[in-house]
Design an enzyme around this catalytic site. Structure first.
Site, short mmCIF file in Angstrom:
data_model
loop_
_atom_site.label_atom_id
_atom_site.label_comp_id
_atom_site.label_asym_id
_atom_site.label_seq_id
_atom_site.Cartn_x
_atom_site.Cartn_y
_atom_site.Cartn_z
N GLU A 159 4.23 2.93 7.10
CA GLU A 159 3.77 3.71 5.97
C GLU A 159 2.97 5.22 6.34
OE1 GLU A 159 0.94 1.81 3.79
OE2 GLU A 159 2.08 -0.05 3.30
N ASP A 166 -8.81 5.93 -1.02
CA ASP A 166 -9.01 5.62 0.29
C ASP A 166 -10.40 5.82 0.68
OD1 ASP A 166 -6.22 5.35 1.11
OD2 ASP A 166 -5.97 7.47 0.42
#
Length: 273
Positions: free
Chosen positions: A50, A61
């Protein structure tokens, strides 16, 4: 014709083991170092990669990946530069699946059709766009599927039986189970809870289930690998990059990924013995 993602998961199933999915942010800490890190990941044991598309407001995040995105942006990494990294990677590796992960804003700004063509041409295999729910599938998910890209959706501990069909409807490649409620890299889930969640998801879809958020050690990776089709590690890898100078980052990252891969590969063998 099977996609690289489908081909890889079929190969993993034939080997009788889980896969290791590694996350790095494009351009972290700079484009040259990022390219070296990417090139080394498959040999270190990454089965799927990824690549985070740097963004100024990565709301899902945690601190580690937020910081990596900031470093990448400060080094001049753009969406075009991210796609160039993939294109250069493909010159030496035509088999490891690449998934771009990020947010819709940079894609929207470039234009969906232009982005999808550029992504396919670069050698991208799938997308994870965390801020587009199923209700917005016409925006990017369905065009991506039509372009030949897998669109990988996230399920969470709060995805109940009523919501799950919508999440699964247009998902392809694999299903990403977020093992904790919250942002990335802040805490870990209990393996027993993950096992129950994976069993519930696999009863609802034939797609492989990858589990991430909070996996930081080879031991934790092994625990997840016993119950899931793949283990996703991101923040812990990004931390290694952050703590290393640019010259040492590729080797340090590779060594850490090797330790994670060893844990993943030994997990089911230990159970069999």
């Amino acid at each position: 014709m099977m996609s690289r993602i489908e081909t890889r998961f079929k190969a993993l199933a034939a080997e009788g083991r889980a896969g290791l999915v590694t996350f790095v942010t494009a351009g972290d800490p700079d484009l040259a170092t990022s390219a070296a890190i990417l090139e080394a990941l498959p040999a270190a044991g990454a089965d799927v990669i990824e690549i985070g598309m740097p963004f100024t407001d990565p709301m899902a995040d945690g601190p580690a990946i937020q910081a990596s995105s900031r470093r990448a942006l400060e080094s001049g990494t753009t969406l075009a530069a991210t796609l160039a990294l993939v294109r250069n990677f493909r010159r030496k590796d035509d088999t490891t699946p690449i998934v771009l992960m990020g947010y819709y804003n940079p894609i929207y700004h470039r234009g969906v059709a232009d982005f999808l063509k550029a992504a396919v041409d670069a050698g991208v295999d799938g997308l994870i766009v965390v801020d587009l729910p199923p209700e917005e599938d016409d925006e990017l998910c369905l065009p991506a599927r039509e372009a030949g890209l897998d669109f990988i959706r996230l399920a969470t501990p709060t995805t109940d039986a009523a919501r799950l069909p919508a999440v699964l409807a247009n998902t392809s490649g694999f299903l990403y189970y977020v093992a904790i409620a919250g942002i990335t890299g802040t805490r870990s889930a209990a393996a027993a809870d993950v096992g129950q969640a994976v069993a519930r998801l696999k009863a609802a879809t034939p797609l492989p289930v990858a589990v991430g958020f909070g996996v930081r050690t080879p031991e934790q990776a092994a625990d997840i690998a016993r119950v899931a089709d793949a283990v996703v590690v991101g923040s812990a890898i990004v931390d290694i990059i952050a703590k290393s100078d640019a010259a040492a980052a590729p080797a340090a990252t590779s060594d850490f990924v090797k330790s994670l891969a060893s844990g993943v590969r030994q997990a089911r063998a230990e159970v069999a013995v």
